[in-house]
Design a protein around this motif. Structure first.
Motif, PDB file in Angstrom:
ATOM      1  N   THR A 155       0.846  -1.180   0.000  1.00 54.56           N
ATOM      2  CA  THR A 155       0.000   0.000   0.000  1.00 54.56           C
ATOM      3  C   THR A 155       0.882   1.231   0.000  1.00 54.56           C
ATOM      4  O   THR A 155       1.975   1.232   0.562  1.00 54.56           O
ATOM      5  CB  THR A 155      -0.914   0.018   1.246  1.00 54.56           C
ATOM      6  OG1 THR A 155      -0.090  -0.071   2.400  1.00 54.56           O
ATOM      7  CG2 THR A 155      -1.888  -1.148   1.226  1.00 54.56           C
ATOM      8  N   PRO A 156       0.405   2.257  -0.600  1.00 57.47           N
ATOM      9  CA  PRO A 156       1.171   3.500  -0.577  1.00 57.47           C
ATOM     10  C   PRO A 156       1.340   4.006   0.856  1.00 57.47           C
ATOM     11  O   PRO A 156       0.598   3.616   1.756  1.00 57.47           O
ATOM     12  CB  PRO A 156       0.328   4.473  -1.403  1.00 57.47           C
ATOM     13  CG  PRO A 156      -0.624   3.622  -2.166  1.00 57.47           C
ATOM     14  CD  PRO A 156      -0.792   2.346  -1.405  1.00 57.47           C
ATOM     15  N   ALA A 157       2.294   4.888   1.042  1.00 56.16           N
ATOM     16  CA  ALA A 157       2.599   5.413   2.369  1.00 56.16           C
ATOM     17  C   ALA A 157       1.379   6.092   2.992  1.00 56.16           C
ATOM     18  O   ALA A 157       1.176   6.025   4.198  1.00 56.16           O
ATOM     19  CB  ALA A 157       3.767   6.376   2.296  1.00 56.16           C
ATOM     20  N   ASP A 158       0.542   6.731   2.174  1.00 56.68           N
ATOM     21  CA  ASP A 158      -0.648   7.407   2.696  1.00 56.68           C
ATOM     22  C   ASP A 158      -1.613   6.400   3.314  1.00 56.68           C
ATOM     23  O   ASP A 158      -2.204   6.660   4.351  1.00 56.68           O
ATOM     24  CB  ASP A 158      -1.360   8.188   1.598  1.00 56.68           C
ATOM     25  CG  ASP A 158      -0.554   9.408   1.147  1.00 56.68           C
ATOM     26  OD1 ASP A 158       0.348   9.835   1.912  1.00 56.68           O
ATOM     27  OD2 ASP A 158      -0.829   9.915   0.044  1.00 56.68           O
ATOM     28  N   ASP A 159      -1.774   5.240   2.666  1.00 53.00           N
ATOM     29  CA  ASP A 159      -2.654   4.212   3.207  1.00 53.00           C
ATOM     30  C   ASP A 159      -2.093   3.661   4.511  1.00 53.00           C
ATOM     31  O   ASP A 159      -2.843   3.370   5.447  1.00 53.00           O
ATOM     32  CB  ASP A 159      -2.851   3.083   2.200  1.00 53.00           C
ATOM     33  CG  ASP A 159      -3.742   3.495   1.037  1.00 53.00           C
ATOM     34  OD1 ASP A 159      -4.376   4.566   1.125  1.00 53.00           O
ATOM     35  OD2 ASP A 159      -3.808   2.735   0.054  1.00 53.00           O
ATOM     36  N   LEU A 160      -0.790   3.484   4.583  1.00 55.30           N
ATOM     37  CA  LEU A 160      -0.174   3.011   5.820  1.00 55.30           C
ATOM     38  C   LEU A 160      -0.379   4.024   6.939  1.00 55.30           C
ATOM     39  O   LEU A 160      -0.648   3.652   8.087  1.00 55.30           O
ATOM     40  CB  LEU A 160       1.318   2.742   5.613  1.00 55.30           C
ATOM     41  CG  LEU A 160       1.664   1.521   4.760  1.00 55.30           C
ATOM     42  CD1 LEU A 160       3.170   1.428   4.545  1.00 55.30           C
ATOM     43  CD2 LEU A 160       1.143   0.257   5.406  1.00 55.30           C
ATOM     44  N   LYS A 161      -0.281   5.277   6.594  1.00 54.93           N
ATOM     45  CA  LYS A 161      -0.496   6.327   7.585  1.00 54.93           C
ATOM     46  C   LYS A 161      -1.941   6.302   8.077  1.00 54.93           C
ATOM     47  O   LYS A 161      -2.207   6.411   9.279  1.00 54.93           O
ATOM     48  CB  LYS A 161      -0.157   7.688   6.984  1.00 54.93           C
ATOM     49  CG  LYS A 161      -0.214   8.820   7.972  1.00 54.93           C
ATOM     50  CD  LYS A 161       0.215  10.127   7.340  1.00 54.93           C
ATOM     51  CE  LYS A 161       0.140  11.262   8.349  1.00 54.93           C
ATOM     52  NZ  LYS A 161       0.521  12.532   7.758  1.00 54.93           N
ATOM     53  N   ALA A 162      -2.878   6.132   7.153  1.00 56.94           N
ATOM     54  CA  ALA A 162      -4.292   6.067   7.520  1.00 56.94           C
ATOM     55  C   ALA A 162      -4.554   4.852   8.412  1.00 56.94           C
ATOM     56  O   ALA A 162      -5.290   4.947   9.400  1.00 56.94           O
ATOM     57  CB  ALA A 162      -5.167   6.007   6.280  1.00 56.94           C
ATOM     58  N   LEU A 163      -3.952   3.724   8.069  1.00 58.97           N
ATOM     59  CA  LEU A 163      -4.108   2.517   8.876  1.00 58.97           C
ATOM     60  C   LEU A 163      -3.524   2.725  10.270  1.00 58.97           C
ATOM     61  O   LEU A 163      -4.140   2.346  11.275  1.00 58.97           O
ATOM     62  CB  LEU A 163      -3.436   1.316   8.188  1.00 58.97           C
ATOM     63  CG  LEU A 163      -3.478   0.004   8.948  1.00 58.97           C
ATOM     64  CD1 LEU A 163      -4.921  -0.445   9.164  1.00 58.97           C
ATOM     65  CD2 LEU A 163      -2.702  -1.060   8.199  1.00 58.97           C
ATOM     66  N   ALA A 164      -2.357   3.339  10.327  1.00 59.68           N
ATOM     67  CA  ALA A 164      -1.728   3.609  11.625  1.00 59.68           C
ATOM     68  C   ALA A 164      -2.621   4.514  12.468  1.00 59.68           C
ATOM     69  O   ALA A 164      -2.753   4.314  13.683  1.00 59.68           O
ATOM     70  CB  ALA A 164      -0.359   4.240  11.416  1.00 59.68           C
TER      71      ALA A 164
ATOM     72  N   GLU B  99      -4.321   3.573  15.979  1.00 60.82           N
ATOM     73  CA  GLU B  99      -4.083   4.451  17.123  1.00 60.82           C
ATOM     74  C   GLU B  99      -5.402   4.852  17.774  1.00 60.82           C
ATOM     75  O   GLU B  99      -5.529   4.854  18.996  1.00 60.82           O
ATOM     76  CB  GLU B  99      -3.310   5.690  16.685  1.00 60.82           C
ATOM     77  CG  GLU B  99      -2.926   6.590  17.834  1.00 60.82           C
ATOM     78  CD  GLU B  99      -2.091   7.782  17.406  1.00 60.82           C
ATOM     79  OE1 GLU B  99      -1.880   8.654  18.252  1.00 60.82           O
ATOM     80  OE2 GLU B  99      -1.662   7.836  16.241  1.00 60.82           O
ATOM     81  N   VAL B 100      -6.402   5.172  16.960  1.00 58.49           N
ATOM     82  CA  VAL B 100      -7.715   5.540  17.498  1.00 58.49           C
ATOM     83  C   VAL B 100      -8.317   4.363  18.258  1.00 58.49           C
ATOM     84  O   VAL B 100      -8.847   4.525  19.364  1.00 58.49           O
ATOM     85  CB  VAL B 100      -8.658   6.009  16.360  1.00 58.49           C
ATOM     86  CG1 VAL B 100     -10.093   6.104  16.841  1.00 58.49           C
ATOM     87  CG2 VAL B 100      -8.190   7.340  15.810  1.00 58.49           C
ATOM     88  N   ILE B 101      -8.224   3.171  17.683  1.00 61.61           N
ATOM     89  CA  ILE B 101      -8.750   1.971  18.349  1.00 61.61           C
ATOM     90  C   ILE B 101      -8.026   1.741  19.673  1.00 61.61           C
ATOM     91  O   ILE B 101      -8.650   1.477  20.699  1.00 61.61           O
ATOM     92  CB  ILE B 101      -8.632   0.735  17.426  1.00 61.61           C
ATOM     93  CG1 ILE B 101      -9.598   0.845  16.259  1.00 61.61           C
ATOM     94  CG2 ILE B 101      -8.897  -0.551  18.208  1.00 61.61           C
ATOM     95  CD1 ILE B 101      -9.403  -0.203  15.179  1.00 61.61           C
ATOM     96  N   ASN B 102      -6.700   1.864  19.651  1.00 62.70           N
ATOM     97  CA  ASN B 102      -5.924   1.670  20.881  1.00 62.70           C
ATOM     98  C   ASN B 102      -6.295   2.693  21.945  1.00 62.70           C
ATOM     99  O   ASN B 102      -6.398   2.357  23.126  1.00 62.70           O
ATOM    100  CB  ASN B 102      -4.426   1.728  20.584  1.00 62.70           C
ATOM    101  CG  ASN B 102      -3.916   0.467  19.941  1.00 62.70           C
ATOM    102  OD1 ASN B 102      -4.515  -0.593  20.069  1.00 62.70           O
ATOM    103  ND2 ASN B 102      -2.805   0.570  19.240  1.00 62.70           N
ATOM    104  N   LEU B 103      -6.502   3.942  21.540  1.00 68.56           N
ATOM    105  CA  LEU B 103      -6.891   4.969  22.500  1.00 68.56           C
ATOM    106  C   LEU B 103      -8.265   4.681  23.098  1.00 68.56           C
ATOM    107  O   LEU B 103      -8.469   4.832  24.303  1.00 68.56           O
ATOM    108  CB  LEU B 103      -6.881   6.351  21.839  1.00 68.56           C
ATOM    109  CG  LEU B 103      -5.505   6.942  21.539  1.00 68.56           C
ATOM    110  CD1 LEU B 103      -5.635   8.234  20.734  1.00 68.56           C
ATOM    111  CD2 LEU B 103      -4.744   7.190  22.828  1.00 68.56           C
TER     112      LEU B 103
END
Length: 169
Positions: A68-77, A81-85
């Motif tokens: 996946t492009p870097a933007d998709d990885l960023k969105a996934l991260a 992060e939201v789920i973890n919070l």
């Protein structure tokens, strides 16, 4: 989506719910609830599931495995992060609630002990020839006897619970 992915990955690996549960140290009912969508694994369990199923967390969360492009990885991260919070907030809220339950239990036991000490076993001076008074006096004595034998155990348990549920820094 997560529930379907867990089930599909588990079946693809040829594992039963019981076998997967043993691998990640939970009960089978937990796996069943995850697969039915009744609950979701926290971040630690999600990682354990990923390891046990030899599947990336992103696949479990519904993302494709392909590059996946870097933007998709960023969105996934950001999603992770939201789920973890959210999971951390829920866990902290449960911890605080449990801590207040232990504090309330400790206060209630102490208050009952003070009241019983203050009363000083009033039933000892009652006329026990009256059947109703005798029954009430016996019940009061039984409660007092049982309370003072079990209260120390409950107080120790409540104190331990308060200590164990304190916020770790």
């Amino acid at each position: 989506m997560l529930n379907e992915n867990i089930k599909a990955c588990r079946k693809a690996k040829g594992l039963s719910q019981e076998e997967l549960a043993v691998k990640i140290n939970v009960v089978r009912q937990t796996i069943s609830k995850w697969e039915q969508g009744l609950s979701v694994p926290d971040s630690d369990m999600l990682i354990a599931l990923s390891d046990a199923l030899e599947t990336p967390v992103s696949t479990l969360l519904g993302e494709t495995v392909s590059e996946t492009p870097a933007d998709d990885l960023k969105a996934l991260a950001e999603k992770v992060e939201v789920i973890n919070l959210q999971l951390a907030k829920e866990k902290d809220a449960r911890r605080r609630t449990l801590r207040w339950v232990f504090i309330g239990l400790l206060i209630a036991i102490a208050a009952i002990a003070v009241i019983l000490f203050g009363l000083g076993s009033p039933y000892l001076g009652w006329n026990m020839n009256d059947p109703e008074t005798a029954v009430i006096g016996t019940a009061f004595h039984a409660f007092e006897w049982l309370f003072f034998r079990l209260a120390p155990l409950f107080m120790i348990g409540a104190a331990a619970g308060i200590i164990l549920t304190r916020k770790k820094r």
